[in-house]
Design a protein around this motif. Structure first.
Motif, short mmCIF file in Angstrom:
data_model
loop_
_atom_site.label_atom_id
_atom_site.label_comp_id
_atom_site.label_asym_id
_atom_site.label_seq_id
_atom_site.Cartn_x
_atom_site.Cartn_y
_atom_site.Cartn_z
N ASP A 202 0.84 -1.19 0.00
CA ASP A 202 0.00 0.00 0.00
C ASP A 202 0.87 1.25 0.00
OD1 ASP A 202 0.76 0.36 2.63
OD2 ASP A 202 -1.26 0.80 3.33
N TYR A 203 0.25 2.38 -0.19
CA TYR A 203 0.93 3.67 -0.28
C TYR A 203 0.39 4.53 0.83
CZ TYR A 203 2.58 2.21 -4.89
OH TYR A 203 3.19 1.54 -5.92
N LYS A 204 1.19 4.69 1.90
CA LYS A 204 0.65 5.36 3.09
C LYS A 204 0.73 6.87 3.01
CE LYS A 204 0.81 1.80 6.58
NZ LYS A 204 1.48 0.67 5.94
N ARG A 205 1.72 7.38 2.28
CA ARG A 205 1.86 8.84 2.25
C ARG A 205 0.84 9.47 1.32
NH1 ARG A 205 6.04 11.36 5.16
NH2 ARG A 205 7.30 9.70 6.07
N ALA A 206 0.50 10.71 1.60
CA ALA A 206 -0.60 11.35 0.88
C ALA A 206 -0.28 11.61 -0.60
CB ALA A 206 -0.96 12.67 1.56
N TYR A 207 0.95 12.03 -0.89
CA TYR A 207 1.20 12.57 -2.23
C TYR A 207 2.20 11.73 -3.03
CZ TYR A 207 -0.80 16.35 0.48
OH TYR A 207 -1.60 17.08 1.33
N ASP A 208 2.24 12.00 -4.32
CA ASP A 208 3.13 11.27 -5.23
C ASP A 208 4.56 11.28 -4.71
OD1 ASP A 208 0.91 10.99 -6.79
OD2 ASP A 208 1.76 11.92 -8.58
N GLY A 209 5.26 10.19 -5.02
CA GLY A 209 6.65 10.09 -4.60
C GLY A 209 6.79 9.91 -3.11
N ASP A 210 5.75 9.44 -2.44
CA ASP A 210 5.75 9.24 -0.99
C ASP A 210 6.05 10.52 -0.23
OD1 ASP A 210 5.03 6.59 -1.26
OD2 ASP A 210 7.10 5.87 -1.28
N ALA A 211 5.52 11.63 -0.73
CA ALA A 211 5.64 12.90 -0.01
C ALA A 211 4.37 13.12 0.82
CB ALA A 211 5.82 14.04 -1.01
N GLY A 212 4.50 14.07 1.75
CA GLY A 212 3.32 14.47 2.52
C GLY A 212 3.07 13.58 3.72
N PRO A 213 1.97 13.87 4.42
CA PRO A 213 1.68 13.18 5.68
C PRO A 213 1.26 11.73 5.48
CG PRO A 213 -0.12 14.67 5.10
CD PRO A 213 0.97 14.90 4.10
N ASN A 214 1.35 10.93 6.55
CA ASN A 214 0.81 9.58 6.54
C ASN A 214 -0.71 9.64 6.45
OD1 ASN A 214 2.54 7.32 6.56
ND2 ASN A 214 3.22 7.84 8.63
N THR A 215 -1.28 8.63 5.78
CA THR A 215 -2.74 8.55 5.64
C THR A 215 -3.14 7.13 6.01
OG1 THR A 215 -2.76 7.66 3.40
CG2 THR A 215 -2.56 10.06 3.62
N GLY A 216 -4.42 6.85 5.89
CA GLY A 216 -4.87 5.47 6.04
C GLY A 216 -4.45 4.59 4.87
N GLY A 217 -3.97 5.18 3.78
CA GLY A 217 -3.56 4.41 2.59
C GLY A 217 -4.22 5.00 1.35
N MET A 218 -3.40 5.32 0.36
CA MET A 218 -3.89 6.02 -0.84
C MET A 218 -4.03 5.11 -2.06
SD MET A 218 -4.47 9.04 0.20
CE MET A 218 -4.83 9.80 -1.37
N GLY A 219 -3.65 3.85 -1.91
CA GLY A 219 -3.75 2.93 -3.04
C GLY A 219 -3.00 1.66 -2.71
N ALA A 220 -3.13 0.65 -3.56
CA ALA A 220 -2.45 -0.62 -3.30
C ALA A 220 -2.43 -1.45 -4.58
CB ALA A 220 -3.17 -1.40 -2.20
N TYR A 221 -1.56 -2.46 -4.57
CA TYR A 221 -1.57 -3.42 -5.67
C TYR A 221 -1.11 -4.78 -5.17
CZ TYR A 221 3.49 -2.81 -6.04
OH TYR A 221 4.83 -2.76 -5.76
N ALA A 222 -1.52 -5.79 -5.91
CA ALA A 222 -1.11 -7.18 -5.64
C ALA A 222 -1.25 -7.93 -6.96
CB ALA A 222 -2.00 -7.81 -4.58
N PRO A 223 -0.46 -8.99 -7.18
CA PRO A 223 0.65 -9.41 -6.33
C PRO A 223 1.85 -8.50 -6.50
CG PRO A 223 0.54 -10.77 -8.31
CD PRO A 223 -0.63 -9.83 -8.37
N LEU A 224 2.99 -8.88 -5.85
CA LEU A 224 4.21 -8.08 -5.90
C LEU A 224 5.23 -8.81 -6.74
CD1 LEU A 224 4.44 -7.24 -2.08
CD2 LEU A 224 3.23 -5.99 -3.88
N PRO A 225 5.34 -8.46 -8.03
CA PRO A 225 6.20 -9.25 -8.90
C PRO A 225 7.67 -9.22 -8.48
CG PRO A 225 5.28 -7.33 -10.06
CD PRO A 225 4.64 -7.36 -8.72
N TRP A 226 8.06 -8.21 -7.72
CA TRP A 226 9.46 -8.05 -7.35
C TRP A 226 9.79 -8.73 -6.02
CZ3 TRP A 226 9.56 -5.83 -2.63
CH2 TRP A 226 8.42 -5.11 -2.26
#
Ligand code: AMP
Ligand code: GLY
Length: 414
Positions: A202-226
């Motif tokens: 998931d992506y906890k930071r508010a803004y692109d490039g993981d900038a800005g404050p922590n949030t409840g989560g701004m998006g996610a993906y699965a599976p994790l190919p890496w």
């Protein structure tokens, strides 16, 4: 099977959607639910964290299974109260839910169980915090001990900021900084054994490039190919099983969803946090890929017989979710603005829209009622296709001031 889902967010909409697709599930109820869940379930205006009210609702609706979505009712003891009243419930008792409800309790359990995690000190006075910051060094990680809805943690190189956060929180856990990609591994547990779901990010930071404050989560993906192919197995062996054994030894066996937030450091996996429930928004993508019918799986775990659910199956391809947030989120989200374009968005092949913070106003219009308003979910043959579909669908949503990150599931993989 009749199922009652407690909660009202995007996670609960995802749970209700997957449950509604399980042929064994014949009737769905939700409390309080939201306008999206209302299309799948009968809603009841009951507060999930009120044990007496939930038991009364269970007596009326006679569910075969109750699924508790959020942490607040778990930490309030709702799952145990339901079990004591004779209902089958997916979710840990209050004692086991403290693995999420108290960061210092979680650390004690991990230490006793030999689970790899960041070095930490629990502090309740200013001088203790000063000493812990000196000992563990920058960047400083300071966490409120209790539940804080995703707002209790700061990571900073600014010592004054770290001290101020600690002073505002009361008891805190000061931690060693962990460096590496973070992943979420969900384990469905029946008190003694557990099975891992597909790891997600998931992506906890508010803004692109993981900038800005922590949030409840701004998006996610699965599976994790890496991710290492044995990540889920390793997490079960080195994190989940020892934790389940330690909680059982303490007389508080964990039955429900044990969420391991992990950091993949150069020295190996480390637990960043435990939650006692499905993650939001990772659940939206993980359930999208789960082939095994969800109702049967959760019922088997709730019955203490996970083995009867058999081996999990996964759909090929990938899923991505993008959170549409309200203007002003996370500091002061605007509410009451009308939401349009959901049907348009859902016409993008592979995509659908889950409701997270929505409500009907007095004239029946769909309006924003929370910081995270919608989850656009899309799947596809690979992550890039799923991502394209999710962003095409997101562009069709109309909400004044609504916004989203534009780099969810973007290459390079993190
Ligand atoms: P938590 O509520 O414990 O998951 O913390 C929220 C977020 O803060 C995590 O997802 C991490 O991004 C960050 N964080 C928490 N603990 C640490 C740590 N020990 N080192 C680095 N980042 C951390
Ligand atoms: N996505 C983070 C959480 O559910 O806590």
């Amino acid at each position: 099977m009749r199922v009652l889902v407690l909660g009202s967010g995007g996670r609960e909409h995802a749970l209700a959607r997957s449950l509604s697709m399980d042929p064994a599930v014949t009737q769905l109820h939700a409390a309080p639910g939201n306008p999206g869940i209302a299309e799948l379930a009968e809603l009841h205006s009951v507060t999930p964290a009120d044990p007496a009210a939930v038991i009364e609702l269970a007596r009326q609706t006679a569910p075969d299974l109750i699924v508790v979505g959020p942490e607040a009712p778990l930490v309030a003891g709702v799952a145990g109260a339901l079990r004591a009243a004779g209902f089958r419930c997916f979710g840990p008792d209050q004692g086991a839910a403290m693995i999420e409800g108290s960061k210092s309790f979680a650390k004690q359990v991990m230490t006793a169980a030999g689970v790899p995690t960041a070095a930490a000190r629990t502090c309740s006075t200013g001088p203790d915090v000063q000493a812990a910051l000196d000992e563990l060094g920058p960047p400083y990680v300071v966490k409120a001990d209790g539940l804080a809805a995703g707002k209790g943690v700061i990571v900073t190189t600014d010592r004054t900021e770290a001290l101020e956060h600690a002073a505002a929180c009361g008891t805190v856990v000061v931690e060693e900084f962990l460096d590496g990609p973070e992943v979420s591994v969900f384990a469905v547990a029946d008190g003694r054994s557990a099975v891992a779901l597909q790891p997600a990010q998931d992506y906890k930071r508010a803004y692109d490039g993981d900038a800005g404050p922590n949030t409840g989560g701004m998006g996610a993906y699965a599976p994790l190919p890496w991710a290492p192919p044995d990540l889920a197995d390793e997490t079960i062996a080195t994190v989940v099983q020892p934790t389940l054994a330690e909680l059982a030894r303490r007389g508080t066996p964990f039955s429900g969803l044990l969420y391991a937030g992990l950091c993949l450091t150069s020295r190996g996996i480390r637990v960043v946090e435990f939650n006692a429930r499905f993650g939001d928004p990772e659940t939206q993508v993980v359930l999208d890929r789960l082939g095994t019918p969800l109702g049967g799986l959760l019922a088997a775990a709730a019955a203490g017989d996970l083995a009867s659910a058999g081996k999990l199956t996964w759909l090929p391809g990938a899923a991505v979710t993008v959170v549409i947030a309200a203007q002003g989120y996370p500091a002061s989200p605007a509410s009451g603005d009308e939401i349009a374009g959901i049907d348009d968005a859902a016409r993008v092949p592979g995509s659908y829209v889950l409701h997270a913070g929505t409500a009907r106003d007095s004239s029946g219009r769909l309006v924003a009622s929370g910081g995270r308003v919608l989850n656009i979910v899309a799947n596809g043959p690979d992550q890039a296709a799923a991502r394209d579909a999710a962003y095409q669908a997101a562009a069709r949503i109309r909400l004044r001031g609504g916004w989203h990150r534009s780099d969810i599931a973007a290459p390079p993989a993190r």
